[in-house]
Write an enzyme that holds these catalytic residues in place. Structure first.
Site, PDB file in Angstrom:
ATOM      1  N   SER A 172      48.534  31.099  43.018  1.00  0.00           N
ATOM      2  CA  SER A 172      47.058  31.157  42.251  1.00  0.00           C
ATOM      3  C   SER A 172      47.211  31.746  40.986  1.00  0.00           C
ATOM      4  O   SER A 172      46.035  31.925  40.163  1.00  0.00           O
ATOM      5  CB  SER A 172      46.302  32.038  43.230  1.00  0.00           C
ATOM      6  OG  SER A 172      45.785  31.720  44.256  1.00  0.00           O
ATOM      7  N   LYS A 218      45.734  29.773  38.272  1.00  0.00           N
ATOM      8  CA  LYS A 218      44.372  29.642  38.099  1.00  0.00           C
ATOM      9  C   LYS A 218      43.806  30.195  36.857  1.00  0.00           C
ATOM     10  O   LYS A 218      42.930  29.383  36.282  1.00  0.00           O
ATOM     11  CB  LYS A 218      43.599  30.042  39.324  1.00  0.00           C
ATOM     12  CG  LYS A 218      43.799  29.381  40.405  1.00  0.00           C
ATOM     13  CD  LYS A 218      43.276  30.179  41.919  1.00  0.00           C
ATOM     14  CE  LYS A 218      43.576  29.254  42.974  1.00  0.00           C
ATOM     15  NZ  LYS A 218      43.234  30.271  44.326  1.00  0.00           N
ATOM     16  N   TYR A 245      46.315  20.060  41.276  1.00  0.00           N
ATOM     17  CA  TYR A 245      46.561  21.471  41.558  1.00  0.00           C
ATOM     18  C   TYR A 245      47.753  21.805  42.322  1.00  0.00           C
ATOM     19  O   TYR A 245      48.349  22.923  41.969  1.00  0.00           O
ATOM     20  CB  TYR A 245      45.286  21.470  42.720  1.00  0.00           C
ATOM     21  CG  TYR A 245      45.236  22.938  43.246  1.00  0.00           C
ATOM     22  CD1 TYR A 245      44.552  23.991  42.636  1.00  0.00           C
ATOM     23  CD2 TYR A 245      45.506  23.168  44.511  1.00  0.00           C
ATOM     24  CE1 TYR A 245      44.577  25.309  43.068  1.00  0.00           C
ATOM     25  CE2 TYR A 245      45.297  24.295  45.136  1.00  0.00           C
ATOM     26  CZ  TYR A 245      44.912  25.645  44.502  1.00  0.00           C
ATOM     27  OH  TYR A 245      44.800  26.571  44.973  1.00  0.00           O
ATOM     28  N   TYR A 290      41.376  38.359  44.794  1.00  0.00           N
ATOM     29  CA  TYR A 290      40.616  37.756  45.993  1.00  0.00           C
ATOM     30  C   TYR A 290      39.515  38.610  46.630  1.00  0.00           C
ATOM     31  O   TYR A 290      39.003  39.368  45.882  1.00  0.00           O
ATOM     32  CB  TYR A 290      41.717  37.252  47.034  1.00  0.00           C
ATOM     33  CG  TYR A 290      42.820  36.722  46.621  1.00  0.00           C
ATOM     34  CD1 TYR A 290      42.635  35.496  45.676  1.00  0.00           C
ATOM     35  CD2 TYR A 290      44.026  37.091  47.054  1.00  0.00           C
ATOM     36  CE1 TYR A 290      43.923  34.842  45.396  1.00  0.00           C
ATOM     37  CE2 TYR A 290      45.218  36.380  46.709  1.00  0.00           C
ATOM     38  CZ  TYR A 290      45.170  35.200  45.654  1.00  0.00           C
ATOM     39  OH  TYR A 290      46.501  34.697  45.550  1.00  0.00           O
ATOM     40  N   VAL A 312      50.154  33.577  46.000  1.00  0.00           N
ATOM     41  CA  VAL A 312      50.634  33.925  47.397  1.00  0.00           C
ATOM     42  C   VAL A 312      51.987  33.702  47.418  1.00  0.00           C
ATOM     43  O   VAL A 312      53.099  33.799  48.207  1.00  0.00           O
ATOM     44  CB  VAL A 312      49.968  32.886  48.635  1.00  0.00           C
ATOM     45  CG1 VAL A 312      48.631  33.298  48.956  1.00  0.00           C
ATOM     46  CG2 VAL A 312      50.372  31.363  48.101  1.00  0.00           C
TER      47      VAL A 312
HETATM   48  N1  GLN Z   1      48.534  27.146  46.445  1.00  0.00           N
HETATM   49  C1  GLN Z   1      47.874  28.023  47.072  1.00  0.00           C
HETATM   50  C2  GLN Z   1      46.726  27.519  47.929  1.00  0.00           C
HETATM   51  O1  GLN Z   1      45.909  26.799  47.423  1.00  0.00           O
HETATM   52  C3  GLN Z   1      47.442  29.153  46.199  1.00  0.00           C
HETATM   53  C4  GLN Z   1      46.607  30.198  46.715  1.00  0.00           C
HETATM   54  C5  GLN Z   1      46.960  31.517  46.482  1.00  0.00           C
HETATM   55  O2  GLN Z   1      48.142  31.938  45.798  1.00  0.00           O
HETATM   56  N2  GLN Z   1      46.473  32.590  46.831  1.00  0.00           N
HETATM   57  O3  GLN Z   1      46.674  27.790  48.987  1.00  0.00           O
END
Ligand code: GLN
Length: 305
Positions: free
Chosen positions: A61, A64, A189, A241, A259
């Protein structure tokens, strides 16, 4: 600085026992849960790295933020924010519920999965491969590395299992927020999430953000100041988050987690921090990484909020 990082590394290591490695993307489950790496890049361009700071992991993430910066750079701010909001949700990162229930019917922000998939759908290029390669080149500019790679195993593992993200993407298609094919957008993505970095890379990118777009190591501007500020503002409110509020109170620094176990944190005018600790708490944030950032913020008086 190195001694402080070493001491905090020793103090925070045990906190990994309060988390567990992500397994919903099967390839992530093979990470060593007790790993902990800490890195700092100062405003003077000095680099410090301790523990597992040179271990590679997938950015997940944290991509992003880079994707937001990339699309803002290529297409302008409106291209993103006409389709995605700037508000926190308080929901888990992969929640779908507000797409249907909110009045605007657009993702709340670019740092949750729904918003990030819209941003991926805007990336320029001829194919998912080309878009992924251009994105990695952009990340390479931020972290000062030409050879930014993708972790193929993690990429394929997520692509093969992402029922939740597929649901989100199809919902976005129905809302007319994805210009291209759903599966191709998801491919972009997954490619961006599987970019392979280490904690030093994250510290380096965070240093660019902390200096509003200047890379302190090369002394060059690599990002527009406005873009860096937008990224940092959203990191404060949405970067951790549904743990963003608690993090703002406890640590008080703009930050973004993934994650894969990474967190990058940008301390205005002072330093970029990168941490790696793959054992995650129940919100998907690195358990030892959070502990280390709490201690670092206290010890070095890093709080900017
Ligand atoms: N690729 C992961 C997902 O879409 C990224 C999520 C994350 O790092 N919180 O679930």
């Amino acid at each position: 600085m190195k001694e402080i990082l070493q001491r905090i590394h020793a103090e925070s290591k045990h906190a990994s026992a309060h988390g567990s490695v992500a397994s919903y993307i099967p390839a992530l489950a093979s990470a060593r849960p007790e790993a902990l790496g800490l890195a700092a890049v100062t405003a003077e361009g000095k680099i410090f790295a301790v523990g597992d700071a040179r271990t590679r992991f997938t950015i997940q993430s944290i991509s992003k933020v880079f994707a937001l910066a990339y699309v803002m750079t290529e297409l302008g701010e409106d291209a993103v924010f006409s389709r995605v909001g700037k508000e926190p949700t308080g929901d888990p990162f992969n929640s779908i519920i507000r797409l249907e229930t909110s009045a605007g019917r657009k993702p709340f922000n670019p740092l949750i999965n729904a918003g990030a998939i819209v941003v991926s759908g805007l990336m320029p290029g001829f194919s998912p491969e080309d878009k992924g390669a251009r994105f990695r080149a952009f990340v390479g500019q931020l972290i000062g590395r030409k050879d930014v790679e993708r972790d193929e195993a993690v990429y394929l593992s997520e692509k093969g299992t992402a029922a939740r993200n597929r649901s989100i993407a199809w919902f976005l298609k129905e809302l007319d927020l994805l210009p291209g094919e759903v599966e191709e957008t998801l491919d972009v993505y997954f490619r961006q999430c599987a970019v392979s970095v280490d904690a030093v890379d994250l510290a380096r990118a965070a240093a660019v953000l902390c200096l509003d777009g200047i890379d302190p190591v090369r002394g060059e501007r690599v990002l527009e100041a406005r873009t860096a500020r937008v990224c940092k503002s959203l990191m404060v409110t949405c970067g951790m988050y549904d743990g963003s509020g608690e993090f703002a109170v406890d640590v008080g620094i703009p930050a973004k987690s993934g994650v894969g176990g990474g967190i990058m944190a940008a301390v205005r005018d002072r330093m970029g921090l990168g941490v790696y600790g793959p054992a995650l708490d129940d919100r998907g944030n690195s358990a030892a990484g959070l502990d280390a950032l709490r201690r670092l913020s206290e010890e070095l008086d890093l709080r900017v909020l």
